[in-house]
Design a protein around this motif. Structure first.
Motif, short mmCIF file in Angstrom:
data_model
loop_
_atom_site.label_atom_id
_atom_site.label_comp_id
_atom_site.label_asym_id
_atom_site.label_seq_id
_atom_site.Cartn_x
_atom_site.Cartn_y
_atom_site.Cartn_z
N TYR A 86 27.36 38.54 44.61
CA TYR A 86 26.02 38.90 44.15
C TYR A 86 26.01 40.22 43.06
CZ TYR A 86 22.02 41.87 43.77
OH TYR A 86 20.73 42.74 43.59
N ALA A 87 26.99 41.28 43.06
CA ALA A 87 26.82 42.06 42.15
C ALA A 87 27.27 41.68 40.61
CB ALA A 87 27.91 43.12 42.50
N CYS A 88 28.37 40.53 40.68
CA CYS A 88 28.42 39.67 39.46
C CYS A 88 27.32 39.17 38.88
CB CYS A 88 29.39 38.64 39.71
SG CYS A 88 31.14 39.48 40.09
N TYR A 89 26.60 38.44 39.78
CA TYR A 89 25.35 37.71 39.25
C TYR A 89 24.14 38.64 38.87
CZ TYR A 89 26.44 32.93 40.61
OH TYR A 89 27.16 31.90 40.92
N ALA A 90 24.17 39.73 39.45
CA ALA A 90 23.07 40.80 39.22
C ALA A 90 23.27 41.49 38.17
CB ALA A 90 22.85 41.99 40.44
N ALA A 91 24.63 41.54 37.55
CA ALA A 91 25.13 42.30 36.35
C ALA A 91 24.88 41.27 35.37
CB ALA A 91 26.63 42.57 36.36
N LEU A 92 24.98 40.10 35.38
CA LEU A 92 24.78 38.98 34.32
C LEU A 92 23.20 38.92 34.33
CD1 LEU A 92 27.50 36.35 35.33
CD2 LEU A 92 27.44 37.75 33.37
N ILE A 93 22.51 38.81 35.33
CA ILE A 93 20.98 38.79 35.17
C ILE A 93 20.38 40.02 34.34
CG2 ILE A 93 18.74 39.02 36.69
CD1 ILE A 93 20.23 37.22 38.95
N CYS A 94 20.70 41.02 34.77
CA CYS A 94 20.36 42.31 33.99
C CYS A 94 20.48 42.10 32.69
CB CYS A 94 20.76 43.51 34.58
SG CYS A 94 19.94 44.02 36.35
N LEU A 95 21.88 41.74 32.50
CA LEU A 95 22.46 41.78 30.82
C LEU A 95 21.37 40.75 30.23
CD1 LEU A 95 24.11 42.37 28.57
CD2 LEU A 95 25.86 40.88 29.34
N SER A 96 21.20 39.60 30.80
CA SER A 96 20.46 38.22 30.15
C SER A 96 19.13 38.88 29.88
CB SER A 96 20.79 36.99 30.79
OG SER A 96 20.14 37.29 32.12
N ALA A 97 18.63 39.51 30.89
CA ALA A 97 17.06 39.73 30.82
C ALA A 97 16.97 40.77 29.63
CB ALA A 97 16.65 40.32 32.02
N SER A 156 39.64 32.43 38.77
CA SER A 156 38.71 31.29 39.19
C SER A 156 37.26 31.57 39.63
CB SER A 156 39.46 30.44 40.23
OG SER A 156 38.64 29.25 40.78
N ALA A 157 37.13 32.55 40.49
CA ALA A 157 35.86 32.85 40.94
C ALA A 157 35.08 33.31 39.79
CB ALA A 157 36.20 34.26 41.96
N LEU A 158 35.29 34.14 38.84
CA LEU A 158 34.73 34.56 37.58
C LEU A 158 34.20 33.62 36.96
CD1 LEU A 158 36.58 38.07 36.96
CD2 LEU A 158 34.55 37.72 38.09
N LEU A 159 35.12 32.54 36.81
CA LEU A 159 34.60 31.54 35.97
C LEU A 159 33.48 30.63 36.48
CD1 LEU A 159 38.04 30.19 34.49
CD2 LEU A 159 36.54 31.55 33.33
N LYS A 160 33.65 30.45 37.86
CA LYS A 160 32.57 29.71 38.64
C LYS A 160 31.34 30.50 38.43
CE LYS A 160 34.51 26.05 40.03
NZ LYS A 160 35.32 25.83 38.89
N VAL A 161 31.31 31.86 38.73
CA VAL A 161 30.17 32.36 38.72
C VAL A 161 29.63 32.41 37.19
CG1 VAL A 161 29.25 34.94 38.34
CG2 VAL A 161 30.96 34.25 40.25
N LEU A 162 30.34 32.49 36.37
CA LEU A 162 29.78 32.39 34.74
C LEU A 162 29.31 30.75 34.61
CD1 LEU A 162 32.40 34.17 32.59
CD2 LEU A 162 30.28 34.81 32.85
N GLU A 163 30.04 29.80 34.98
CA GLU A 163 29.47 28.47 34.99
C GLU A 163 27.98 28.25 35.65
OE1 GLU A 163 33.85 26.77 35.17
OE2 GLU A 163 32.63 26.28 36.82
N THR A 164 27.91 28.75 36.78
CA THR A 164 26.64 28.54 37.48
C THR A 164 25.70 29.33 37.01
OG1 THR A 164 27.51 30.12 39.13
CG2 THR A 164 27.75 27.95 39.62
#
Length: 312
Positions: A86-97, A156-164
């Protein structure tokens, strides 16, 4: 491997909540409150950004409550994977926003109180991004990964997070169905994005449940095949999407000026041509991520090893 609990003690949980979760809650709350207060000036991009900050606020609050109540101790391995994911996704979400809101909306708002609020919201979104990145980076120390293995710290996990995540942003632009419903080739591209997203999400869920260690060799080959399939599918999308969107020969619009929706003044939304370009760029980015994923799993299969739990 050490048998001690993977969950940090109550003092560590309290410190994490005070030093990271509370600032995260404050930053995301201020960000969406400022945009919500702009009324009709916030536009579609503002509504989209506000919804992302609201999701981050709600999820961070839920995770904080679970950790403070010590409910995570009932399933420590799974919970740690979930929380860092979740923290990975939240960081990406805030960055993209922060990026999308600033370049597609803030710069067009006339000088005044509304512009100041938009700039402040972007600043707090950037602060939230930094705080989530610190949480992800600090998870290694908090859970003592020298002795305990967590899937979400592997490449592998970080790549899957980025892909999704990139696929999720693509879907946000594809909510405008006029981008693709007029051409079967473009509908195929949407199907590619959907298929690859589902495959990546399923694999990510399997890995979160630590299923990969039941049949590690077979799982590596399975991942390799899926990565190869996804790369081939994305190559087709990278060819077809720009071809049918920007080539006059195939009914596309090569120039931004040819799109009547695109104007210099504020329209509270991205014009259709910009959305087409954004999907094309994101398709190329996700293809690069899938290629990296393919290379990773090709290496794992060739050497017969992969990230394994470390033994103290």
């Amino acid at each position: 491997m050490s048998t001690r609990s993977t969950s940090p003690d109550g003092g560590v949980v309290f410190v994490v909540c005070c030093c990271l979760h509370l600032p995260q809650l404050f930053s995301t709350c201020v960000a969406f409150s400022l945009v919500a207060d702009m009324g009709f000036w916030r536009g579609a991009i503002g509504n989209w950004s506000m919804s992302l900050w609201c999701v981050c606020f709600a999820m961070t609050l839920l995770i904080s409550i679970v950790e403070l109540c010590r409910a995570d101790s009932e399933f420590p391995f799974f919970w740690c994977n979930i929380s860092v994911t979740y923290a990975c996704y939240a960081a990406l979400i805030c960055l993209s926003a922060s990026i999308i809101y600033s370049i597609t909306y803030v710069q067009f708002v006339p000088y005044g109180p509304y512009r100041d609020r938009a700039i402040a919201a972007t600043a707090f979104s950037c602060i939230a991004f930094v705080l989530y990145v610190i949480e992800v980076a600090g998870m290694r120390a908090w859970y003592d990964l020298e002795e305990i293995f967590f899937y979400e710290h592997t490449m592998s996990a970080l790549l899957k997070v980025l892909e999704t995540f990139v696929a999720g942003v693509i879907f946000a632009f594809l909510s405008n169905t006029s981008l693709y419903l007029h051409q079967p080739a473009l509908e195929w591209c949407v199907a590619v994005y959907s298929i690859c997203f589902i495959l990546a999400a399923v694999v990510l869920l399997l890995d979160l449940a630590e299923w990969k260690y039941m049949l590690s060799r077979t799982f590596s080959i399975f991942q390799l095949v899926l990565s190869l399939l996804s790369v081939l599918l994305y190559i087709s999308a990278l060819v077809l999407w720009p071809l049918y969107q920007f080539s006059e020969e195939f009914g596309g619009q090569p120039q931004r000026s040819s799109d009547g929706d695109c104007r210099d003044e504020l329209t509270h939304d991205m014009c259709t041509w910009d959305q087409r370009l954004a999907v094309a760029v994101l398709t190329a980015i996700n293809l690069l991520v899938y290629v990296a994923d393919l290379g990773y799993w090709a290496h794992q299969v060739s050497v017969g090893t992969e990230d394994q739990p470390r033994v103290s």
